[in-house]
Design a protein around this motif. Structure first.
Motif, PDB file in Angstrom:
ATOM      1  N   GLN A 158      76.254  32.074  36.699  1.00  0.00           N
ATOM      2  CA  GLN A 158      76.920  33.284  36.237  1.00  0.00           C
ATOM      3  C   GLN A 158      77.646  33.068  34.916  1.00  0.00           C
ATOM      4  O   GLN A 158      77.637  33.943  34.042  1.00  0.00           O
ATOM      5  N   ALA A 159      78.256  31.909  34.771  1.00  0.00           N
ATOM      6  CA  ALA A 159      78.905  31.600  33.492  1.00  0.00           C
ATOM      7  C   ALA A 159      77.873  31.508  32.376  1.00  0.00           C
ATOM      8  O   ALA A 159      78.086  32.012  31.267  1.00  0.00           O
ATOM      9  N   ARG A 160      76.762  30.885  32.675  1.00  0.00           N
ATOM     10  CA  ARG A 160      75.694  30.757  31.681  1.00  0.00           C
ATOM     11  C   ARG A 160      75.130  32.133  31.306  1.00  0.00           C
ATOM     12  O   ARG A 160      74.722  32.355  30.157  1.00  0.00           O
ATOM     13  N   ALA A 161      75.115  33.060  32.254  1.00  0.00           N
ATOM     14  CA  ALA A 161      74.606  34.408  31.996  1.00  0.00           C
ATOM     15  C   ALA A 161      75.573  35.239  31.158  1.00  0.00           C
ATOM     16  O   ALA A 161      75.182  36.281  30.627  1.00  0.00           O
ATOM     17  N   GLY A 162      76.829  34.801  31.065  1.00  0.00           N
ATOM     18  CA  GLY A 162      77.773  35.513  30.217  1.00  0.00           C
ATOM     19  C   GLY A 162      79.007  36.055  30.892  1.00  0.00           C
ATOM     20  O   GLY A 162      79.812  36.738  30.247  1.00  0.00           O
ATOM     21  N   ALA A 163      79.195  35.781  32.177  1.00  0.00           N
ATOM     22  CA  ALA A 163      80.385  36.277  32.874  1.00  0.00           C
ATOM     23  C   ALA A 163      81.635  35.591  32.334  1.00  0.00           C
ATOM     24  O   ALA A 163      81.655  34.368  32.153  1.00  0.00           O
ATOM     25  N   HIS A 164      82.677  36.364  32.104  1.00  0.00           N
ATOM     26  CA  HIS A 164      83.956  35.813  31.669  1.00  0.00           C
ATOM     27  C   HIS A 164      84.836  35.436  32.859  1.00  0.00           C
ATOM     28  O   HIS A 164      85.650  34.512  32.760  1.00  0.00           O
ATOM     29  N   VAL A 165      84.695  36.201  33.956  1.00  0.00           N
ATOM     30  CA  VAL A 165      85.508  35.998  35.157  1.00  0.00           C
ATOM     31  C   VAL A 165      84.583  35.939  36.361  1.00  0.00           C
ATOM     32  O   VAL A 165      83.680  36.774  36.503  1.00  0.00           O
ATOM     33  N   LEU A 166      84.814  34.963  37.233  1.00  0.00           N
ATOM     34  CA  LEU A 166      84.045  34.837  38.469  1.00  0.00           C
ATOM     35  C   LEU A 166      84.953  35.191  39.640  1.00  0.00           C
ATOM     36  O   LEU A 166      86.017  34.580  39.820  1.00  0.00           O
ATOM     37  N   GLY A 167      84.532  36.172  40.429  1.00  0.00           N
ATOM     38  CA  GLY A 167      85.303  36.603  41.585  1.00  0.00           C
ATOM     39  C   GLY A 167      84.817  35.903  42.834  1.00  0.00           C
ATOM     40  O   GLY A 167      83.794  36.279  43.402  1.00  0.00           O
ATOM     41  N   LEU A 168      85.555  34.893  43.272  1.00  0.00           N
ATOM     42  CA  LEU A 168      85.150  34.096  44.433  1.00  0.00           C
ATOM     43  C   LEU A 168      85.563  34.819  45.711  1.00  0.00           C
ATOM     44  O   LEU A 168      86.678  34.664  46.204  1.00  0.00           O
ATOM     45  N   SER A 169      84.657  35.617  46.253  1.00  0.00           N
ATOM     46  CA  SER A 169      85.018  36.515  47.349  1.00  0.00           C
ATOM     47  C   SER A 169      84.598  36.020  48.724  1.00  0.00           C
ATOM     48  O   SER A 169      84.787  36.715  49.715  1.00  0.00           O
ATOM     49  N   GLY A 170      84.030  34.809  48.821  1.00  0.00           N
ATOM     50  CA  GLY A 170      83.475  34.361  50.089  1.00  0.00           C
ATOM     51  C   GLY A 170      84.455  33.820  51.100  1.00  0.00           C
ATOM     52  O   GLY A 170      84.122  33.648  52.265  1.00  0.00           O
ATOM     53  N   MET A 171      85.671  33.486  50.672  1.00  0.00           N
ATOM     54  CA  MET A 171      86.720  32.962  51.556  1.00  0.00           C
ATOM     55  C   MET A 171      86.336  31.647  52.231  1.00  0.00           C
ATOM     56  O   MET A 171      86.715  31.383  53.385  1.00  0.00           O
ATOM     57  N   MET A 172      85.612  30.799  51.504  1.00  0.00           N
ATOM     58  CA  MET A 172      85.353  29.453  52.008  1.00  0.00           C
ATOM     59  C   MET A 172      86.510  28.532  51.613  1.00  0.00           C
ATOM     60  O   MET A 172      87.046  28.636  50.505  1.00  0.00           O
ATOM     61  N   ASP A 173      86.881  27.637  52.505  1.00  0.00           N
ATOM     62  CA  ASP A 173      87.934  26.670  52.182  1.00  0.00           C
ATOM     63  C   ASP A 173      87.484  25.780  51.022  1.00  0.00           C
ATOM     64  O   ASP A 173      86.375  25.237  51.038  1.00  0.00           O
ATOM     65  N   GLY A 174      88.341  25.640  50.025  1.00  0.00           N
ATOM     66  CA  GLY A 174      88.055  24.765  48.905  1.00  0.00           C
ATOM     67  C   GLY A 174      87.190  25.360  47.818  1.00  0.00           C
ATOM     68  O   GLY A 174      86.827  24.662  46.853  1.00  0.00           O
TER      69      GLY A 174
END
Length: 342
Positions: A158-174
């Motif tokens: 996603q960063a390589r595609a051009g996203a400035h912000v990544l929304g980590l919505s999965g709620m996995m520990d770590g």
């Protein structure tokens, strides 16, 4: 009978619209609104969602058009969700450079560059055949650590595609630390991580399941938070901050204003809120039934988030509200000019 001398009269500050504007403790601004958008592979035209009147699954072309409209209104950012034609057990389309979400991110990045903030939902639920936010183990349970490997790969893609912000919505520990390490190792040290710090296992996500063509059977209670728990959110906040989250999130919004207020008091980074699909649908359907004033209810709900301490709000009304704020601001200036103000 008159009040005794010296009686405090709070109503003085409510006596005119101009006074009320002047003493308003919080106010909405277009740049603090973020528009969630759905883009679906294989569509020839935008597909309206029955559970979310006014919201559609976009084609790449209509996504670009809607993004332009949002930017013209002054909306602060765009959050993308992708719906692929092919789903499998591990959500292989999620980190494929040719996957629909990464293609959409590249399209917006090429068109707008840094003129807006392009955000990507980093989760597997839209991409998996089972609808869970992670990889399943042999018993059918979500494997936290195996899922982190997939998240790290998604983060870099996603960063390589051009996203400035990544929304980590999965709620996995770590998840924050794991993705931060992967991004830094790949050279994406400036990519922002927004942790979904307090994401609850909520009934208010119902219409969203339609929006992403979810295949979920069962629930996500083993990884999303229990609606009964507030202190747990503060534990998650401490972990996300320690792992390097740049922004934190509370989701849903209105049912968790107490959590939002507590997170906002304690957080040393910006705090955002997601006004989720069920909250949107409640107001739209109640307004359609004549039970409430639609525009006033929308504004009041957004003001509630600001009052509780949210720095920005993800809302499906972002463009509409931003446009209305622009018109109101222009109207105030026109009225002032008509009275001879300078």
């Amino acid at each position: 009978m008159s009040l005794v001398p010296g009686t405090v009269r709070p109503r003085r500050l409510r006596s005119t619209p101009a006074l009320r504007r002047l003493v308003s403790e919080v106010r909405l601004h277009p740049t603090e609104l973020i528009l969630p958008m759905f883009v679906k592979e294989g569509l020839n035209e935008p597909l309206p969602l029955g559970g979310m009147p006014g919201v559609v699954q976009h084609t790449l072309d209509s996504l670009l058009e809607a993004a332009r409209e949002a930017l013209a209104a002054g909306v602060g950012g765009l959050m993308l969700f992708g719906i692929p034609e092919h789903k499998d057990e591990i959500g292989s389309q999620a980190d494929d450079p040719d996957g629909i979400l990464n293609r959409a991110l590249s399209l917006l990045a090429d068109e707008f560059g840094e003129d807006t903030v392009i955000m990507a939902d980093l989760c597997l639920d839209e991409f998996t055949s089972h609808g869970h936010c992670g990889v399943l183990d042999s018993t059918g349970a979500v494997d936290n650590d195996a899922t982190l490997e997939r998240y790290a790969s998604m983060a870099v893609a996603q960063a390589r595609a051009g996203a400035h912000v990544l929304g980590l919505s999965g709620m996995m520990d770590g998840q924050v630390a794991y993705c931060r390490e992967a991004l830094d190792a790949a050279g994406f040290t400036d990519t922002v991580i927004m942790g979904y710090t307090a994401k609850y296992a909520s009934a208010f996500y119902g219409p969203f399941r339609e929006a992403v063509d979810s295949e979920l059977k069962g629930d996500r209670k083993t990884y999303q938070q229990d609606p009964a728990n507030g202190r747990e959110a503060m534990r998650e906040l401490g972990l996300d901050l320690a792992e390097g989250a740049d922004v934190v999130m509370v989701k849903p919004g209105l049912p968790y204003l107490d959590v939002l207020a507590e997170v906002a008091r304690e957080s040393i980074v910006p705090v955002w809120t997601y006004q989720v699909s069920g909250e949107y649908a409640m107001i739209e359907f109640a307004a359609a039934a004549g039970a409430i004033d639609r525009e006033k209810a929308i504004e009041e709900s957004l003001i509630a988030f600001k009052r509780a301490g949210s720095d920005a709000i993800l809302t499906y009304w972002a463009t509409e509200v931003a446009q209305r704020l622009q018109v109101e601001a222009a109207g105030h200036m026109s009225d002032r000019d008509a009275r001879g103000g300078r």
